[in-house]
Design a protein around this motif. Sequence first.
Motif, PDB file in Angstrom:
ATOM      1  N   LEU A 115      20.244  -8.418  -7.847  1.00 29.06           N
ATOM      2  CA  LEU A 115      21.345  -9.370  -7.967  1.00 29.06           C
ATOM      3  C   LEU A 115      22.177  -9.387  -6.687  1.00 29.06           C
ATOM      4  O   LEU A 115      22.511  -8.336  -6.131  1.00 29.06           O
ATOM      5  CB  LEU A 115      22.243  -9.002  -9.146  1.00 29.06           C
ATOM      6  N   VAL A 116      22.523 -10.596  -6.237  1.00 29.53           N
ATOM      7  CA  VAL A 116      23.346 -10.790  -5.050  1.00 29.53           C
ATOM      8  C   VAL A 116      24.503 -11.701  -5.436  1.00 29.53           C
ATOM      9  O   VAL A 116      24.304 -12.746  -6.055  1.00 29.53           O
ATOM     10  CB  VAL A 116      22.532 -11.426  -3.899  1.00 29.53           C
ATOM     11  N   ASN A 117      25.706 -11.293  -5.069  1.00 27.84           N
ATOM     12  CA  ASN A 117      26.915 -12.062  -5.353  1.00 27.84           C
ATOM     13  C   ASN A 117      27.584 -12.421  -4.029  1.00 27.84           C
ATOM     14  O   ASN A 117      27.839 -11.546  -3.209  1.00 27.84           O
ATOM     15  CB  ASN A 117      27.879 -11.220  -6.203  1.00 27.84           C
ATOM     16  N   LEU A 118      27.835 -13.705  -3.827  1.00 24.30           N
ATOM     17  CA  LEU A 118      28.668 -14.140  -2.712  1.00 24.30           C
ATOM     18  C   LEU A 118      29.987 -14.577  -3.327  1.00 24.30           C
ATOM     19  O   LEU A 118      30.005 -15.364  -4.273  1.00 24.30           O
ATOM     20  CB  LEU A 118      28.029 -15.304  -1.948  1.00 24.30           C
ATOM     21  N   PHE A 119      31.092 -14.048  -2.796  1.00 16.83           N
ATOM     22  CA  PHE A 119      32.380 -14.325  -3.411  1.00 16.83           C
ATOM     23  C   PHE A 119      33.459 -14.526  -2.364  1.00 16.83           C
ATOM     24  O   PHE A 119      33.322 -14.099  -1.212  1.00 16.83           O
ATOM     25  CB  PHE A 119      32.793 -13.203  -4.375  1.00 16.83           C
ATOM     26  N   ALA A 120      34.525 -15.176  -2.813  1.00 16.99           N
ATOM     27  CA  ALA A 120      35.729 -15.331  -1.994  1.00 16.99           C
ATOM     28  C   ALA A 120      36.934 -15.223  -2.920  1.00 16.99           C
ATOM     29  O   ALA A 120      36.967 -15.865  -3.975  1.00 16.99           O
ATOM     30  CB  ALA A 120      35.746 -16.687  -1.286  1.00 16.99           C
ATOM     31  N   PRO A 121      37.929 -14.409  -2.561  1.00 17.47           N
ATOM     32  CA  PRO A 121      39.151 -14.381  -3.366  1.00 17.47           C
ATOM     33  C   PRO A 121      39.859 -15.730  -3.217  1.00 17.47           C
ATOM     34  O   PRO A 121      39.987 -16.236  -2.099  1.00 17.47           O
ATOM     35  CB  PRO A 121      39.960 -13.238  -2.758  1.00 17.47           C
ATOM     36  N   VAL A 122      40.295 -16.301  -4.349  1.00 15.42           N
ATOM     37  CA  VAL A 122      40.925 -17.626  -4.288  1.00 15.42           C
ATOM     38  C   VAL A 122      42.301 -17.681  -4.939  1.00 15.42           C
ATOM     39  O   VAL A 122      43.103 -18.537  -4.589  1.00 15.42           O
ATOM     40  CB  VAL A 122      40.011 -18.727  -4.884  1.00 15.42           C
ATOM     41  N   THR A 123      42.584 -16.799  -5.880  1.00 19.09           N
ATOM     42  CA  THR A 123      43.908 -16.819  -6.487  1.00 19.09           C
ATOM     43  C   THR A 123      44.851 -15.977  -5.633  1.00 19.09           C
ATOM     44  O   THR A 123      44.417 -15.135  -4.836  1.00 19.09           O
ATOM     45  CB  THR A 123      43.881 -16.262  -7.925  1.00 19.09           C
ATOM     46  N   GLU A 124      46.135 -16.187  -5.821  1.00 24.56           N
ATOM     47  CA  GLU A 124      47.123 -15.422  -5.057  1.00 24.56           C
ATOM     48  C   GLU A 124      46.946 -13.913  -5.270  1.00 24.56           C
ATOM     49  O   GLU A 124      46.992 -13.128  -4.324  1.00 24.56           O
ATOM     50  CB  GLU A 124      48.539 -15.857  -5.471  1.00 24.56           C
ATOM     51  N   GLU A 125      46.717 -13.510  -6.506  1.00 26.53           N
ATOM     52  CA  GLU A 125      46.529 -12.091  -6.817  1.00 26.53           C
ATOM     53  C   GLU A 125      45.280 -11.525  -6.136  1.00 26.53           C
ATOM     54  O   GLU A 125      45.303 -10.433  -5.572  1.00 26.53           O
ATOM     55  CB  GLU A 125      46.429 -11.911  -8.337  1.00 26.53           C
ATOM     56  N   ALA A 126      44.183 -12.278  -6.171  1.00 23.70           N
ATOM     57  CA  ALA A 126      42.945 -11.814  -5.529  1.00 23.70           C
ATOM     58  C   ALA A 126      43.116 -11.762  -4.015  1.00 23.70           C
ATOM     59  O   ALA A 126      42.663 -10.815  -3.363  1.00 23.70           O
ATOM     60  CB  ALA A 126      41.782 -12.714  -5.908  1.00 23.70           C
ATOM     61  N   LEU A 127      43.765 -12.764  -3.446  1.00 25.00           N
ATOM     62  CA  LEU A 127      44.001 -12.763  -1.997  1.00 25.00           C
ATOM     63  C   LEU A 127      44.832 -11.548  -1.590  1.00 25.00           C
ATOM     64  O   LEU A 127      44.543 -10.897  -0.583  1.00 25.00           O
ATOM     65  CB  LEU A 127      44.679 -14.060  -1.566  1.00 25.00           C
ATOM     66  N   GLU A 128      45.834 -11.212  -2.385  1.00 25.91           N
ATOM     67  CA  GLU A 128      46.643 -10.034  -2.106  1.00 25.91           C
ATOM     68  C   GLU A 128      45.822  -8.747  -2.217  1.00 25.91           C
ATOM     69  O   GLU A 128      45.945  -7.840  -1.382  1.00 25.91           O
ATOM     70  CB  GLU A 128      47.853  -9.955  -3.043  1.00 25.91           C
ATOM     71  N   ARG A 129      44.979  -8.678  -3.237  1.00 24.50           N
ATOM     72  CA  ARG A 129      44.152  -7.486  -3.447  1.00 24.50           C
ATOM     73  C   ARG A 129      43.224  -7.252  -2.253  1.00 24.50           C
ATOM     74  O   ARG A 129      42.938  -6.117  -1.900  1.00 24.50           O
ATOM     75  CB  ARG A 129      43.335  -7.669  -4.733  1.00 24.50           C
ATOM     76  N   PHE A 130      42.765  -8.322  -1.616  1.00 22.93           N
ATOM     77  CA  PHE A 130      41.834  -8.198  -0.501  1.00 22.93           C
ATOM     78  C   PHE A 130      42.519  -8.212   0.863  1.00 22.93           C
ATOM     79  O   PHE A 130      41.844  -8.045   1.872  1.00 22.93           O
ATOM     80  CB  PHE A 130      40.773  -9.295  -0.558  1.00 22.93           C
ATOM     81  N   SER A 131      43.837  -8.364   0.906  1.00 19.86           N
ATOM     82  CA  SER A 131      44.514  -8.382   2.214  1.00 19.86           C
ATOM     83  C   SER A 131      44.321  -7.036   2.891  1.00 19.86           C
ATOM     84  O   SER A 131      44.391  -5.982   2.274  1.00 19.86           O
ATOM     85  CB  SER A 131      45.985  -8.724   2.066  1.00 19.86           C
ATOM     86  N   GLY A 132      44.010  -7.076   4.167  1.00 20.89           N
ATOM     87  CA  GLY A 132      43.787  -5.854   4.918  1.00 20.89           C
ATOM     88  C   GLY A 132      42.361  -5.348   4.866  1.00 20.89           C
ATOM     89  O   GLY A 132      41.988  -4.440   5.599  1.00 20.89           O
ATOM     90  N   ARG A 133      41.534  -5.906   3.991  1.00 20.53           N
ATOM     91  CA  ARG A 133      40.120  -5.532   3.943  1.00 20.53           C
ATOM     92  C   ARG A 133      39.337  -6.503   4.825  1.00 20.53           C
ATOM     93  O   ARG A 133      39.748  -7.640   5.007  1.00 20.53           O
ATOM     94  CB  ARG A 133      39.544  -5.649   2.528  1.00 20.53           C
ATOM     95  N   LEU A 134      38.205  -6.043   5.307  1.00 21.77           N
ATOM     96  CA  LEU A 134      37.343  -6.935   6.085  1.00 21.77           C
ATOM     97  C   LEU A 134      36.746  -8.000   5.220  1.00 21.77           C
ATOM     98  O   LEU A 134      36.492  -7.847   4.086  1.00 21.77           O
ATOM     99  CB  LEU A 134      36.223  -6.142   6.773  1.00 21.77           C
TER     100      LEU A 134
END
Length: 134
Positions: A115-134
């Motif tokens: 299984l392969v998942n391509l994803f992008a954070p799109v909600t404000e909460e998800a964007l915040e969770r991924f801030s600072g990560r590559l």
Amino acid sequence: MNLASVRIITDDLDRLVVFYEKVTGVSAKRPAPVFAEFVLPSCTLAIGHSQTVHLFGAGSARAADNHTVIIEFRVHDVDAEYARLKPLVDEWVQEPATMPWGNRSILFRDPDGNLVNLFAPVTEEALERFSGRL
């Protein structure tokens, strides 16, 4: 501790290398005929031929027998990746959808069934969770 790589074991190394070169847009490094690496900014995806398994101990891994791991790549635009990969992927598990945790995602199987998942954070909460990560 830092995650260094994820390795896929396969009976058809060349087929998987070509597939992941198309998915990632990165050329594999081939330090040995039975091994390839995709060196990405956040991690390395390694692919080893099943002939390498004996180096780790008999029975340590089996090719094309993964039923628990999803290989995930963060991308900028999930819908654009879906359109780009649609002709390449034989088995789609999930067309573009926004998940309850705020990521837009597509899910498909590579030629070995992983299984392969391509994803992008799109909600404000998800964007915040991924801030600072590559």
